[in-house]
Design a protein around this motif. Structure first.
Motif, PDB file in Angstrom:
ATOM      1  N   PRO A  12      -4.586 -16.246 -16.365  1.00 26.49           N
ATOM      2  CA  PRO A  12      -5.081 -14.924 -16.772  1.00 26.49           C
ATOM      3  C   PRO A  12      -4.464 -14.424 -18.074  1.00 26.49           C
ATOM      4  N   GLY A  13      -3.182 -14.712 -18.277  1.00 22.08           N
ATOM      5  CA  GLY A  13      -2.528 -14.256 -19.494  1.00 22.08           C
ATOM      6  C   GLY A  13      -3.124 -14.897 -20.726  1.00 22.08           C
ATOM      7  N   ARG A  14      -3.330 -16.191 -20.666  1.00 22.76           N
ATOM      8  CA  ARG A  14      -3.949 -16.876 -21.792  1.00 22.76           C
ATOM      9  C   ARG A  14      -5.337 -16.324 -22.083  1.00 22.76           C
ATOM     10  N   MET A  15      -6.131 -16.179 -21.028  1.00 21.04           N
ATOM     11  CA  MET A  15      -7.499 -15.722 -21.243  1.00 21.04           C
ATOM     12  C   MET A  15      -7.533 -14.309 -21.803  1.00 21.04           C
ATOM     13  N   ALA A  16      -6.609 -13.475 -21.373  1.00 21.61           N
ATOM     14  CA  ALA A  16      -6.523 -12.129 -21.936  1.00 21.61           C
ATOM     15  C   ALA A  16      -6.207 -12.185 -23.423  1.00 21.61           C
ATOM     16  N   ARG A  17      -5.307 -13.088 -23.803  1.00 19.73           N
ATOM     17  CA  ARG A  17      -4.961 -13.209 -25.222  1.00 19.73           C
ATOM     18  C   ARG A  17      -6.142 -13.746 -26.036  1.00 19.73           C
ATOM     19  N   PHE A  18      -6.905 -14.656 -25.446  1.00 16.36           N
ATOM     20  CA  PHE A  18      -8.062 -15.191 -26.166  1.00 16.36           C
ATOM     21  C   PHE A  18      -9.112 -14.096 -26.360  1.00 16.36           C
ATOM     22  N   GLY A  19      -9.337 -13.300 -25.320  1.00 15.19           N
ATOM     23  CA  GLY A  19     -10.273 -12.195 -25.474  1.00 15.19           C
ATOM     24  C   GLY A  19      -9.798 -11.177 -26.496  1.00 15.19           C
ATOM     25  N   ALA A  20      -8.487 -10.901 -26.496  1.00 16.69           N
ATOM     26  CA  ALA A  20      -7.940  -9.939 -27.446  1.00 16.69           C
ATOM     27  C   ALA A  20      -8.071 -10.431 -28.882  1.00 16.69           C
ATOM     28  N   ALA A  21      -7.953 -11.736 -29.090  1.00 16.92           N
ATOM     29  CA  ALA A  21      -8.103 -12.274 -30.441  1.00 16.92           C
ATOM     30  C   ALA A  21      -9.468 -11.938 -31.014  1.00 16.92           C
TER      31      ALA A  21
END
Length: 299
Positions: A12-21
Motif C-alpha cells: 500500500p505504501g508504494r502504491m500510494a507513492r506512485f499515485g502521489a507522483a
C-alpha cells in the motif's frame, strides 16, 4: 490520457507513492487507479495536455524505478517491466500526432535511463511487433534471451534488459474495456478452459484477449479479459459466453469487475445489477469511439 500498468499490487505504501507522483504533477488529473494482489499489478489513469501527461508519466516512472525490482516480483499477470506498459489514449481534442509524440517523448526518457523500449500498437516502429502479447511473451525471466535475437532489438535504449527494471512497452491505442469475471472455485482449470474457448487467438471471439487466473487470496479464480474492440465484441457477449462456460463446468459466478476507465459507449444496454460490477467515480469516460482503423491493445 495515459493508462500505465505497474508491476506492483501488494504494497500500500508504494502504491500510494506512485499515485502521489501523478497527483502532484502539474496539469494532470488522476481519474482512477486500481490494484490487485494476485495479479500483483496497479493500473492508473490520468489526463491532461500531452506535455503534462508526459511529465506525469516520467514522474511516475521515476517513483516506480526507485522501488520495484522485478527480480523479487512475481504475480499472475504477465510482465516484462517494472513499469510494464504505457498506453497513451487520445481524448477529445487530442490529435493522433500529439499522442504519438507523447509516446516517443516518454520512450526517449526511459531509454536515457538504460531501460529498453518497445513501441506497440499505433506507435509501433516495426509492424511485426505491434502486438503487446507478442512483445511480452517470455516475460521478464526470458527477456535477456529474447533481446539477444536481432529480430527483437529494442526500438530505443540498450540491447539488454535493465537488471532490475526489465523493459517498457509504450504505445498509442484506442480505448479498450478491461472486464473480469470471477468463478467460485479455487481450481484454475475451469477459468483457463473458458478463457481458451473465448479468446481470439485460439479461435474464440473476435478482439477478445483472455486469461484464466487463480485468485488465491480470495479463494476464487478469474477469467480476465481485454475487449480491444468493444463495438465488435462487447461486454454482454463475453458475459454470456463466460456464464455459459461456468454452467457447463458446474461452477458459480462470483462477481465481475471493470479495471480502469470504461468508455461510456461500451456500457450501453448493460444491466449493472445483473453483472454485479461496481463502477467508481470518474471511471466512466466520454471518449472518441474507436473506428475500424484503430485497434486497441490488451494490457
Amino acid at each position: 490520457m495515459c493508462e500505465p500498468n505497474v508491476s506492483e499490487g501488494r504494497d500500500p505504501g508504494r502504491m500510494a507513492r506512485f499515485g502521489a507522483a501523478v497527483e502532484e504533477s502539474p496539469g494532470v488529473e488522476l481519474i482512477h487507479w486500481s490494484a490487485d494482489p494476485d495479479h500483483h499489478r496497479m493500473v492508473l489513469a490520468y489526463r491532461g495536455a500531452p506535455d503534462a501527461v508526459v511529465r506525469a508519466t516520467s514522474a511516475l516512472a521515476a517513483a516506480v524505478y526507485a522501488e520495484v525490482d522485478l527480480r523479487r516480483q512475481r504475480g499472475q499477470h504477465p510482465r516484462i517491466g517494472a513499469l510494464d506498459v504505457v498506453p497513451f489514449v487520445r481524448g477529445p481534442g487530442c490529435a493522433e500526432a500529439d499522442a504519438l509524440g507523447a509516446a516517443r517523448s516518454f520512450g526517449e526518457w526511459a531509454a536515457a535511463r538504460s531501460v529498453p523500449v518497445f513501441f506497440y500498437e499505433r506507435a509501433a516502429a516495426n509492424p511485426g511487433r505491434a502486438s503487446l502479447p507478442g512483445i511480452r511473451s517470455g516475460q521478464f525471466e526470458g527477456l535477456a534471451e529474447k533481446l539477444s535475437n536481432p529480430e527483437w532489438r529494442p526500438d530505443l535504449g540498450p540491447r539488454s534488459p535493465h537488471p532490475s527494471l526489465g523493459a517498457v512497452v509504450v504505445g498509442v491505442r484506442a480505448a479498450l474495456v478491461r472486464f473480469n469475471m470471477n468463478l467460485d472455485t479455487e481450481d484454475p482449470g475451469p477459468a483457463r478452459r473458458i478463457a481458451a474457448a473465448i479468446r481470439e487467438s485460439s479461435g474464440g471471439l473476435p478482439h477478445v484477449r483472455a486469461l484464466g487466473i487463480p485468485l488465491r487470496r480470495r479463494g476464487l479464480t478469474q477469467v480476465s479479459m481485454n475487449l480491444t474492440r468493444h463495438a465488435v465484441t462487447g461486454v454482454n457477449t463475453v458475459y454470456e459466453r463466460v456464464a455459459a462456460g461456468a454452467r457447463a463446468e458446474g461452477v458459480a459466478l462470483a462477481g465481475c469487475e471493470f479495471i480502469g476507465p470504461v468508455p461510456a459507449d461500451a456500457l450501453r444496454g448493460l444491466d449493472p445489477g445483473r453483472l454485479d460490477a461496481d463502477l467508481g467515480p470518474g471511471q466512466i469516460l466520454q471518449l472518441p469511439e474507436a473506428g475500424d482503423r484503430e485497434h486497441g491493445g490488451g494490457e
